[in-house]
Design an enzyme around this catalytic site. Sequence first.
Site, PDB file in Angstrom:
ATOM      1  N   ASP A  70       5.508  -7.609   9.401  1.00  0.00           N
ATOM      2  CA  ASP A  70       5.286  -6.181   9.631  1.00  0.00           C
ATOM      3  C   ASP A  70       3.821  -5.865   9.373  1.00  0.00           C
ATOM      4  O   ASP A  70       3.242  -6.365   8.416  1.00  0.00           O
ATOM      5  CB  ASP A  70       6.102  -5.329   8.642  1.00  0.00           C
ATOM      6  N   GLY A  73      -0.586  -0.285   6.997  1.00  0.00           N
ATOM      7  CA  GLY A  73      -0.738   0.173   5.624  1.00  0.00           C
ATOM      8  C   GLY A  73      -0.850  -0.910   4.577  1.00  0.00           C
ATOM      9  O   GLY A  73      -0.387  -0.743   3.467  1.00  0.00           O
ATOM     10  N   GLN A  74      -1.411  -2.040   4.951  1.00  0.00           N
ATOM     11  CA  GLN A  74      -1.543  -3.096   3.940  1.00  0.00           C
ATOM     12  C   GLN A  74      -2.877  -3.839   4.081  1.00  0.00           C
ATOM     13  O   GLN A  74      -2.906  -5.032   4.324  1.00  0.00           O
ATOM     14  CB  GLN A  74      -0.373  -4.069   3.994  1.00  0.00           C
ATOM     15  N   ASP A  75      -3.948  -3.086   3.865  1.00  0.00           N
ATOM     16  CA  ASP A  75      -5.284  -3.653   4.024  1.00  0.00           C
ATOM     17  C   ASP A  75      -5.509  -4.917   3.202  1.00  0.00           C
ATOM     18  O   ASP A  75      -6.189  -5.835   3.635  1.00  0.00           O
ATOM     19  CB  ASP A  75      -6.335  -2.609   3.624  1.00  0.00           C
ATOM     20  N   MET A  77      -3.652  -7.249   2.665  1.00  0.00           N
ATOM     21  CA  MET A  77      -2.988  -8.433   3.207  1.00  0.00           C
ATOM     22  C   MET A  77      -3.706  -9.025   4.407  1.00  0.00           C
ATOM     23  O   MET A  77      -3.382 -10.101   4.863  1.00  0.00           O
ATOM     24  CB  MET A  77      -1.548  -8.085   3.609  1.00  0.00           C
TER      25      MET A  77
END
Length: 188
Positions: A70, A73-75, A77
């Site tokens: 997915d 919203g997960q900078d 990563m």
Amino acid sequence: MGSLTSKVSKALSSWKNCPARIAMIGLDGAGKTTILYRFKMNETLTTIPTVGFNVETLSPMKGLTLTVWDMGGQDRMRPLWRMYLRGTDGVIFVVDSADLERIQEAKEELMRVLDTPEMRNVPLVVVANKQDLPGAADSSRIAKYLGLHQMVSRRWVIHDACATNGHGIGESMESLAKIVKEFKSKHR
Ligand code: G3D
Ligand code: MG
């Protein structure tokens, strides 16, 4: 696991003679897991329990390796993505065509992936999913929203789909097999 429609089955079995690594990505809720249920999973290779980054590597068919995660919203990563994208021969980008509030976010995430050096020229199949929902934008509108026509040095294809009833999934997999084979014969 869900049963294989003959089209999906045929498209997937063609990987035996042409092994490929495919990344299946999209915002959460787009329908990736639902699509995977349309394939018969021979094996789940690994699920790496990294905090905040849930990536699955699986092989629905001999020769085909899929890594799925997915986006959004997960900078923190993003550096990990690149590790998983190395050696990728094709991308499946799944979009919720009825969630136009997040289409810009979907576009930004897609472009972030495609702009990495690992992804140069790598072909793209966009699955314009959830066509059954009222207000869903069709594939030609989704192509515009995602700016696909501005991509000049990359083969891309988009299909209308509904993962819950299987519509368009076989066609998407056929297109993927075709453009990945072309890509591999030129660039690998
Ligand atoms: P993800 O793996 O990309 O995060 P999922 O997405 O496959 O988990 O799907 C998220 C939700 O959307 C699921 O509903 C799923 O049933 C639904 N969904 C997937 N594809 C379609 C589609 O084509 N049409 C419709 N109407 N729904 C779809 P739940 O309720 O389980 O969260
Ligand atoms: Mg999922």
